[in-house]
Design a protein around this motif. Structure first.
Motif, PDB file in Angstrom:
ATOM      1  N   ALA A 131      34.832  20.183  18.928  1.00  0.00           N
ATOM      2  CA  ALA A 131      33.900  20.966  18.123  1.00  0.00           C
ATOM      3  C   ALA A 131      34.303  22.435  18.078  1.00  0.00           C
ATOM      4  O   ALA A 131      34.229  23.089  17.035  1.00  0.00           O
ATOM      5  N   LEU A 132      34.761  22.969  19.209  1.00  0.00           N
ATOM      6  CA  LEU A 132      35.182  24.372  19.245  1.00  0.00           C
ATOM      7  C   LEU A 132      36.446  24.593  18.425  1.00  0.00           C
ATOM      8  O   LEU A 132      36.610  25.638  17.792  1.00  0.00           O
ATOM      9  N   ARG A 133      37.356  23.617  18.417  1.00  0.00           N
ATOM     10  CA  ARG A 133      38.577  23.763  17.623  1.00  0.00           C
ATOM     11  C   ARG A 133      38.272  23.797  16.126  1.00  0.00           C
ATOM     12  O   ARG A 133      39.001  24.426  15.356  1.00  0.00           O
ATOM     13  N   THR A 134      37.249  23.105  15.688  1.00  0.00           N
ATOM     14  CA  THR A 134      36.927  23.031  14.264  1.00  0.00           C
ATOM     15  C   THR A 134      35.848  24.037  13.863  1.00  0.00           C
ATOM     16  O   THR A 134      35.352  23.985  12.743  1.00  0.00           O
ATOM     17  N   ALA A 135      35.500  24.961  14.748  1.00  0.00           N
ATOM     18  CA  ALA A 135      34.415  25.902  14.454  1.00  0.00           C
ATOM     19  C   ALA A 135      34.739  26.821  13.297  1.00  0.00           C
ATOM     20  O   ALA A 135      33.831  27.332  12.634  1.00  0.00           O
ATOM     21  N   ALA A 136      36.011  27.048  13.006  1.00  0.00           N
ATOM     22  CA  ALA A 136      36.376  27.966  11.930  1.00  0.00           C
ATOM     23  C   ALA A 136      35.915  27.478  10.567  1.00  0.00           C
ATOM     24  O   ALA A 136      35.771  28.263   9.632  1.00  0.00           O
ATOM     25  N   THR A 166      33.009  26.104   9.877  1.00  0.00           N
ATOM     26  CA  THR A 166      31.556  26.028   9.762  1.00  0.00           C
ATOM     27  C   THR A 166      30.966  27.099   8.873  1.00  0.00           C
ATOM     28  O   THR A 166      29.847  26.975   8.412  1.00  0.00           O
ATOM     29  N   GLY A 167      31.697  28.198   8.648  1.00  0.00           N
ATOM     30  CA  GLY A 167      31.165  29.286   7.845  1.00  0.00           C
ATOM     31  C   GLY A 167      30.172  30.149   8.582  1.00  0.00           C
ATOM     32  O   GLY A 167      29.448  30.932   7.955  1.00  0.00           O
ATOM     33  N   ALA A 168      30.100  30.030   9.894  1.00  0.00           N
ATOM     34  CA  ALA A 168      29.117  30.790  10.671  1.00  0.00           C
ATOM     35  C   ALA A 168      29.698  32.039  11.305  1.00  0.00           C
ATOM     36  O   ALA A 168      29.006  32.753  12.017  1.00  0.00           O
ATOM     37  N   GLY A 169      30.963  32.341  11.069  1.00  0.00           N
ATOM     38  CA  GLY A 169      31.566  33.547  11.614  1.00  0.00           C
ATOM     39  C   GLY A 169      31.664  33.567  13.124  1.00  0.00           C
ATOM     40  O   GLY A 169      31.465  34.603  13.753  1.00  0.00           O
ATOM     41  N   ILE A 170      31.979  32.411  13.727  1.00  0.00           N
ATOM     42  CA  ILE A 170      32.011  32.326  15.188  1.00  0.00           C
ATOM     43  C   ILE A 170      33.405  31.972  15.697  1.00  0.00           C
ATOM     44  O   ILE A 170      33.564  31.470  16.804  1.00  0.00           O
ATOM     45  N   GLU A 171      34.440  32.265  14.896  1.00  0.00           N
ATOM     46  CA  GLU A 171      35.788  31.859  15.281  1.00  0.00           C
ATOM     47  C   GLU A 171      36.219  32.474  16.604  1.00  0.00           C
ATOM     48  O   GLU A 171      36.746  31.795  17.486  1.00  0.00           O
ATOM     49  N   ASP A 172      36.008  33.791  16.768  1.00  0.00           N
ATOM     50  CA  ASP A 172      36.444  34.458  17.995  1.00  0.00           C
ATOM     51  C   ASP A 172      35.690  33.924  19.209  1.00  0.00           C
ATOM     52  O   ASP A 172      36.283  33.649  20.263  1.00  0.00           O
ATOM     53  N   ARG A 175      37.321  31.879  22.468  1.00  0.00           N
ATOM     54  CA  ARG A 175      37.165  32.296  23.864  1.00  0.00           C
ATOM     55  C   ARG A 175      36.475  31.211  24.688  1.00  0.00           C
ATOM     56  O   ARG A 175      36.817  30.977  25.851  1.00  0.00           O
ATOM     57  N   ALA A 176      35.487  30.538  24.080  1.00  0.00           N
ATOM     58  CA  ALA A 176      34.801  29.463  24.797  1.00  0.00           C
ATOM     59  C   ALA A 176      35.749  28.305  25.086  1.00  0.00           C
ATOM     60  O   ALA A 176      35.718  27.707  26.169  1.00  0.00           O
ATOM     61  N   LEU A 177      36.616  27.982  24.108  1.00  0.00           N
ATOM     62  CA  LEU A 177      37.582  26.903  24.314  1.00  0.00           C
ATOM     63  C   LEU A 177      38.572  27.267  25.419  1.00  0.00           C
ATOM     64  O   LEU A 177      38.931  26.420  26.255  1.00  0.00           O
ATOM     65  N   ALA A 178      39.016  28.522  25.454  1.00  0.00           N
ATOM     66  CA  ALA A 178      39.940  28.953  26.509  1.00  0.00           C
ATOM     67  C   ALA A 178      39.279  28.855  27.887  1.00  0.00           C
ATOM     68  O   ALA A 178      39.904  28.425  28.863  1.00  0.00           O
ATOM     69  N   THR A 179      37.991  29.239  27.957  1.00  0.00           N
ATOM     70  CA  THR A 179      37.268  29.139  29.228  1.00  0.00           C
ATOM     71  C   THR A 179      37.116  27.684  29.653  1.00  0.00           C
ATOM     72  O   THR A 179      37.321  27.338  30.824  1.00  0.00           O
TER      73      THR A 179
END
Length: 336
Positions: free
Chosen positions: A85-90, A92-98, A102-106
């Motif tokens: 889900a975090l990999r495909t967040a870009a 979603t159109g919600a502007g949460i890519e960054d 960072r959450a995926l790296a953690t």
């Protein structure tokens, strides 16, 4: 009996999976005495987990929401699902890519090696819908405000940026329009954009607003009793509005043809159309479009022989399309 650390992880996993646990059931699942269970609960509390005792005939425990986010425990399937889900967040159109990166790296840093290899092997590239210019992103704060108003069933006031604002130095400035007043019903993600479906109090009709054009005002208004959405299905309602209909989910023009292709070759490209197999190399396709000429052109994209089943308007559209194509071919063959 498990070691204390392993037992605490098992207890935390159980508390996260279910709202209320009778103490006797928890002790039995962990194979410990009630006294040991109480000690383990105290240890979790010391680590920052808000475990609350539930009063009652059986007695028990509940993991409540706290003032800060303590360490979480995920099983293998949950961890992999979260990473995907975090990999495909870009997209979603919600502007949460960054934040997603960072959450995926953690998450990856604390994953066991076996799961880290599975995640690293899954390389996903999210590609937004093609557009002549970059799609605007909805602000996460706006999305939270809209979602909160939907959940609280409170009248929402907001400024709405028009789709094509006037931008000219010679234009006489107009009065600032009053804020929109709506009863928010659904916050919907569709095609990489976020939309608010709401009842417009001033226009007395249902409206669909793009979230990236909304600037909420505070405070929100009084609570309201939700109205019944036409069709009782937000997906069908939104699809109907995007198709330009009066709220129904069907296309203005719908027709049926027989294509000289196997159904398996047509189905992946039929979108919301219906494909019926008629034989190894023939199938019936029913679908819709904005107009009869565009529907005829859509059928021609399959690049095969076509038999028109109906309606008559579709046959007329094919005839008109054939004349245009013949004219275009004749124009090309003329010397310049």
């Amino acid at each position: 009996m498990q070691k204390t650390s392993a037992r605490l992880l098992s207890l935390l996993s159980l508390l996260q999976a279910r709202r209320d646990w009778p103490g006797a059931v928890l002790a039995e699942r962990l194979d410990v005495s009630p006294r040991t269970l109480r000690r383990d609960v105290d240890r979790l509390r010391e680590l920052g987990y808000p475990v609350r005792a539930v009063m009652g005939p059986d007695g028990g425990y509940r993991l409540d929401a706290g003032t800060q986010l303590p360490p979480l425990l995920f099983d293998d399937e949950q961890a992999v699902a979260l990473a995907v889900a975090l990999r495909t967040a870009a997209a979603t159109g919600a502007g949460i890519e960054d934040g997603a990166a960072r959450a995926l790296a953690t998450l990856r840093q604390v994953m066991p090696t076996r799961l880290r290899h599975r995640i690293d092997a899954l390389q996903v590239t999210s590609v937004a819908r093609s557009a002549p210019r970059p799609e605007p992103q909805a602000d996460t704060g706006v999305l939270m405000a809209l979602s909160g108003a939907v959940q609280a069933r409170e009248v929402l006031r907001f400024d709405h940026t028009p789709a094509h604002p006037v931008d000219s130095a010679d234009t006489v400035p107009e009065a600032v329009p009053p804020p929109r007043r709506v009863e928010p019903h659904h916050l919907v993600a569709r095609g990489g954009r976020w939309y608010l479906v709401a009842w417009d109090l001033d226009r007395e009709d249902w409206r669909v607003f793009r979230a990236d054009r909304i600037t909420p005002r505070t405070p929100t208004g009084p609570r309201f009793t939700p109205r019944e959405l036409p069709g009782e299905d937000v997906a069908a309602f939104l699809t109907g509005r995007f198709r330009g209909s009066d709220g129904s989910a069907d296309w203005p023009c719908r027709g049926t043809v027989v294509l000289h292709l196997p159904a398996s070759a047509v189905s992946p490209h039929a979108a919301d159309g219906t494909v019926e197999e008629l034989g190894p190399d023939r199938c019936r396709l029913t679908t819709g479009s904005w107009s009869w000429p565009s529907l005829a052109a859509a059928f021609c994209l399959y690049d095969t022989d076509i038999e028109v089943v109906g309606p008559p308007a579709l046959k007329e559209a094919f005839a008109g399309l054939a004349d245009r194509c013949a004219g275009a071919a004749a124009e090309r063959s003329r010397p310049r």
